[in-house]
Design a protein around this motif. Structure first.
Motif, PDB file in Angstrom:
ATOM      1  N   UNK A 189     -31.099  29.750   8.246  1.00  0.00           N
ATOM      2  CA  UNK A 189     -30.180  30.775   8.761  1.00  0.00           C
ATOM      3  C   UNK A 189     -29.630  31.649   7.627  1.00  0.00           C
ATOM      4  N   UNK A 190     -30.274  31.569   6.461  1.00  0.00           N
ATOM      5  CA  UNK A 190     -29.981  32.500   5.357  1.00  0.00           C
ATOM      6  C   UNK A 190     -28.578  32.415   4.769  1.00  0.00           C
ATOM      7  N   UNK A 191     -28.000  31.233   4.703  1.00  0.00           N
ATOM      8  CA  UNK A 191     -26.706  31.137   4.026  1.00  0.00           C
ATOM      9  C   UNK A 191     -26.694  29.972   3.059  1.00  0.00           C
ATOM     10  N   UNK A 192     -27.849  29.693   2.475  1.00  0.00           N
ATOM     11  CA  UNK A 192     -27.935  28.574   1.541  1.00  0.00           C
ATOM     12  C   UNK A 192     -26.962  28.731   0.373  1.00  0.00           C
ATOM     13  N   UNK A 204     -28.049  39.455  14.752  1.00  0.00           N
ATOM     14  CA  UNK A 204     -28.532  38.472  13.775  1.00  0.00           C
ATOM     15  C   UNK A 204     -28.519  37.070  14.351  1.00  0.00           C
ATOM     16  N   UNK A 205     -27.400  36.723  14.985  1.00  0.00           N
ATOM     17  CA  UNK A 205     -27.260  35.357  15.494  1.00  0.00           C
ATOM     18  C   UNK A 205     -28.271  35.112  16.611  1.00  0.00           C
ATOM     19  N   UNK A 206     -28.416  36.096  17.507  1.00  0.00           N
ATOM     20  CA  UNK A 206     -29.382  35.925  18.596  1.00  0.00           C
ATOM     21  C   UNK A 206     -30.806  35.825  18.047  1.00  0.00           C
ATOM     22  N   UNK A 207     -31.095  36.620  17.012  1.00  0.00           N
ATOM     23  CA  UNK A 207     -32.418  36.542  16.381  1.00  0.00           C
ATOM     24  C   UNK A 207     -32.659  35.152  15.809  1.00  0.00           C
ATOM     25  N   UNK A 214     -19.762  35.872  11.699  1.00  0.00           N
ATOM     26  CA  UNK A 214     -21.201  35.720  11.883  1.00  0.00           C
ATOM     27  C   UNK A 214     -21.754  34.608  11.014  1.00  0.00           C
ATOM     28  N   UNK A 215     -21.242  34.529   9.763  1.00  0.00           N
ATOM     29  CA  UNK A 215     -21.699  33.459   8.864  1.00  0.00           C
ATOM     30  C   UNK A 215     -21.285  32.091   9.401  1.00  0.00           C
ATOM     31  N   UNK A 216     -20.060  32.030   9.932  1.00  0.00           N
ATOM     32  CA  UNK A 216     -19.602  30.750  10.479  1.00  0.00           C
ATOM     33  C   UNK A 216     -20.486  30.316  11.644  1.00  0.00           C
ATOM     34  N   UNK A 217     -20.871  31.303  12.479  1.00  0.00           N
ATOM     35  CA  UNK A 217     -21.704  30.926  13.611  1.00  0.00           C
ATOM     36  C   UNK A 217     -23.065  30.443  13.128  1.00  0.00           C
ATOM     37  N   UNK A 218     -23.530  31.018  12.029  1.00  0.00           N
ATOM     38  CA  UNK A 218     -24.809  30.538  11.502  1.00  0.00           C
ATOM     39  C   UNK A 218     -24.676  29.134  10.936  1.00  0.00           C
ATOM     40  N   UNK A 219     -23.518  28.825  10.363  1.00  0.00           N
ATOM     41  CA  UNK A 219     -23.293  27.441   9.904  1.00  0.00           C
ATOM     42  C   UNK A 219     -23.383  26.495  11.093  1.00  0.00           C
TER      43      UNK A 219
END
Lengths: 264, 267, 263
Positions: C140-143, C190-193, C156-161
């Motif tokens: 999810x690109x937040x390494x 982004x999140x839906x993708x 958005x970053x939190x949702x990706x976490x």
């Protein structure tokens, strides 16, 4: 080591040395404290039977003893009422002079706040001991101790409220040429009065609890009876004092809390 | 009550209620003052006050550090040790009470209500009386003071901790439950991280209070600086009273400053 | 999906009546197969959330049975319930991260169901778990945020976490309850993708509640429409025309139900 190659590099974990050092420091302080105070679990376990024995002698409480201590209980409440009241009255001018938005002169409000801070560092029971040394046994030293304590607490809380008030009305009044007294009466008091009363009630709650033990140093109230009953090993009477105090304190707390909720 | 008090209440209460309150207040004050005897002030009072102030300004500096025996620094250190250990014990013991009393963690209103009552009972039980009871168990000295503070502080810390637990966000708990975590894992991963800073901050706050309490415990023989103070007072050694009071004031002020700094830092 | 039919989620005559008598779900019968990307749409209060949350039993149903990969979650309890939940990742509207913990710790918390209480409490996650967590974050690109506190990230970053948490959990099903409702249009995409990529690359069955019908049309393979606790539409995305949506909503679509051309 990795199951799959990871494209970007894995970030380095932040150093945890600070956490470990803090933990070590705390453990060291606690270890030192237990040495300093001769604390040992073994001693507690060894003393446990004594404690159970004591509790056994406290139950059942001597209900009949309530009659003997009612006067002292009432005196305790009186001391708290009078100590809080005088403390509150004296706290008003002190709070006004400590508020930086009323008195712009730092040579006034800083020294007063400094003295307030000093007052609040001395526990009320030690104040009471000193007043007993000055005035002798009785409720007067107790009242004085409660009063000094109340000044410290109420004045601090109140000046903080005064500093937090909405500056709009004050500016508007200054613009129409009001003097300091008019400013305080019409601008400040209406905004902080409810808070002030709430602080007084809160201080009163604390003072009732404090007054109940002031007698241990001879400063009047029901606390005197702890010395009496414990000295004669009449533990059933001690427990009735404790219960009486609990009931009175909880009742006063309840009423005072209700009043404070209504106020704010 | 003061003029300020009346003005503050006026717009909120109706007239009859307001007069009722005035009447009640008047009765309370008549009762309170009529019950007090006019205090007899000892003729020596003024002189003693003067001596105490004199003592404050000419403190017994020799007492600060006396390599041979019971000096001021030793007493203050003892006081701090009692406060630190007592606070630590209560901070550990109060955690189960806090979860018991927290409405969102306990099973049902009755359970959390009982927990809250137990905590307020402990809080109301005077710590000095507790100290006297512990003296009976483990003998006079600092350890009795430690135990008294450790037990008494559970009341207030438990209440503050339970409020912290009640104010936390339940979302992470739900998320952990959804991953298949068990109760203890939910507690450890979703609850503790949320409340731990609050717990630490309240513990430091209680430590500030306990330093003051520990300074008093010596009055009844439970260790700390209170014992030499009482001795000095009864033997009318005002210069020593002065140095001990100064010592307490400095100690409490320094501890308040450090603890306040730490509390601001961890939030 | 055309691949082999494998029932992953099954609702059998499921109803939910709240204590105050309100019916949340009315006799739901529904089968979701492996690899599907199902979007549930409907007005708020239609029962979308109740439906989704009863799949992993965050909500209890009052009648009927829900079966997850052949096992009845309705009749499970204790360890077996937790075992089923372990295979279901959940993503919430409000992210539900532990804000004071690091991103990595939040992602690792998805692994606790696999280990003993003792081991997890001591923080002794095996290396494979940590690698799994890093991989999930990478996906999810937040390494690079692994050691950042969660509250320092954007929404958005939190949702990706929280998506990474579900991935680290090695979930076979992902439930997402209004995952983009608190996000701006760009992050929403982004999140839906991310969700779609995970669904396609890893074959994780995905059930998403959405408010925006155009998002549903864009991402879903199958759309379920709900009204007043009942399923009023269930079909492939091609059949879900704007007219059908108007039927589901019981009125013409409004602008706020479309994410629109902002993306």
């Amino acid at each position: 080591m990795m199951n799959q190659p990871i494209k970007t590099s894995i970030p380095k974990p932040p150093s945890k040395i600070k956490n470990y050092v803090t933990l070590l420091l705390v453990l060291f302080l606690l270890w030192g404290s237990s040495i300093q105070t001769d604390s040992s679990l073994a001693e507690l376990v060894a003393g446990f039977p004594n404690m159970m024995d004591l509790l056994n002698q406290m139950v059942p409480p001597n209900w009949g003893y309530f009659d003997n201590i009612t006067d002292a209980m009432l005196e305790t409440i009186r001391m708290a009422v009078i100590g809080t009241t005088f403390g509150a009255i004296l706290a008003i001018p002190i709070a006004l002079f400590s508020a930086s938005n009323l008195i712009q002169n730092i040579w006034v409000f800083y020294p007063i706040r400094f003295i307030l801070n000093l007052i609040r560092t001395v526990p009320d029971l030690l104040l009471a001991s000193i007043f007993v040394a000055i005035f002798g046994l009785g409720s007067l030293p107790g009242i004085l101790a409660l009063m000094v304590f109340s000044i410290g607490l109420i004045a601090k809380l109140t000046y903080e409220s005064i500093e937090a008030i909405d500056p709009g009305p004050l500016e508007a009044m200054e613009a129409v040429g009001a003097n300091k007294i008019q400013l305080i009466v019409f601008g400040v008091i209406p905004q902080v009065a409810a808070h002030f009363i709430s602080y007084v009630l809160y201080t009163f709650e604390i003072n009732v609890r404090a007054a109940a033990v002031l007698g241990l140093v001879g400063a009047g109230g029901i606390g005197l009876f702890y010395n009496k009953t414990l000295g004669f090993l009449e533990y059933d009477k001690t427990s009735s004092i404790i219960i009486y105090t609990l009931v009175a304190v909880l009742a006063i707390d309840y009423i005072s809390t209700k009043l404070r909720e209504k106020l704010l | 009550m003061s003029e300020a008090a009346r003005k503050g209440m006026k717009p909120k209460k109706n007239r009859a209620g307001l007069w009722g309150i005035y009447l009640a207040l008047a009765l309370i004050y008549i009762w309170a003052f009529s019950g007090m005897n006019l205090p007899e002030i000892k003729p020596t009072a003024g002189q003693i006050t003067k001596s105490i102030f004199n003592g404050m300004f000419h403190p017994d500096w020799d007492y600060v550090s006396d390599p041979g025996g019971e000096d001021l620094l030793h007493g203050l250190l003892d006081t701090l040790a009692i406060a630190a250990l007592g606070t630590f014990i209560s901070a550990v013991l109060c955690v189960p009470f806090a979860f018991w009393a927290a409405a969102n963690m306990s099973k049902g209103k009755a359970a959390s209500g009982t927990g809250k009552f137990v905590l307020s009972f402990i809080r109301t039980f005077p710590e000095l009386v507790m100290a006297i009871m512990f003296i009976k168990a483990v003998g006079p000295g600092s350890f009795a003071g430690v135990l008294a503070l450790g037990l008494h502080s559970i009341g207030m810390l438990g209440k503050l901790f339970s409020e912290e637990v009640e104010n936390m966000d339940l979302g992470p708990t739900e998320a952990l439950m959804a991953t298949g975590a068990n109760r203890f894992q939910i507690l450890w991963f979703a609850v503790i991280p949320q409340v731990i800073t609050g717990f630490l901050s309240y513990t430091l706050y209680r430590f500030e209070i306990n330093v003051r309490s520990a300074a008093v415990l010596g009055v009844i023989g439970a260790g700390g600086i209170g014992t030499p103070l009482i001795f000095a007072l009864t033997s009318r050694d005002w210069n020593r009273v002065g140095i001990i009071l100064l010592g307490i004031i400095v100690m409490v002020t320094v501890i308040d400053l450090i603890s306040g700094y730490l509390r601001r830092k961890i939030v | 999906m055309k691949v082999g039919i494998q029932k992953v989620i099954e609702f059998k005559n499921v109803s939910k009546t709240y204590p105050n008598g309100v019916k949340g779900l009315k006799n739901i019968n529904l089968t979701i197969e492996k690899g599907e990307f199902v979007v549930v749409v409907g007005l708020s209060g239609a029962g979308k959330s109740t439906l989704l949350r009863s799949i992993n039993r965050l909500n209890e149903v009052t009648e009927g049975e829900i079966v997850i990969a052949g096992k009845s979650i309705t009749n499970s309890s204790g360890a077996s319930l937790r075992r089923i939940r372990r295979d279901i990742g959940m993503i919430f509207q409000s992210f539900n991260l532990v804000k004071r913990s690091t991103v990595l710790r939040n992602v690792l918390s998805g692994r606790v169901g696999y280990h003993s209480t003792f081991r997890t409490v001591l923080g002794l996650f095996p290396n494979e778990d940590v690698n799994l967590a890093f991989e999930a974050l990478e996906r999810v690109n937040i390494l690079d945020k692994a050691y950042t506190r969660a509250d320092q990230l954007s929404g958005g970053q939190q949702q990706r976490v929280s998506i990474a948490r579900a991935l680290a959990q090695e979930a076979k099903i992902i439930l997402a309850d209004e995952p983009v409702a608190s996000l701006d249009p760009l992050t929403t995409k982004h999140v839906m993708d991310d969700l779609r990529r995970i669904n396609q690359e890893l074959g994780i069955t995905t059930v998403v509640n959405l408010h925006h019908v155009d998002l549903a049309q864009e991402y879903a393979t199958r759309i379920i429409g709900m009204r007043a606790g009942e399923i009023v539409f269930d079909g492939p995305v091609e059949e879900a025309t704007d007219d059908k949506f108007s039927e589901i909503y019981g009125r013409p679509l409004q602008n706020n139900e479309l994410l629109g051309a902002t993306v």
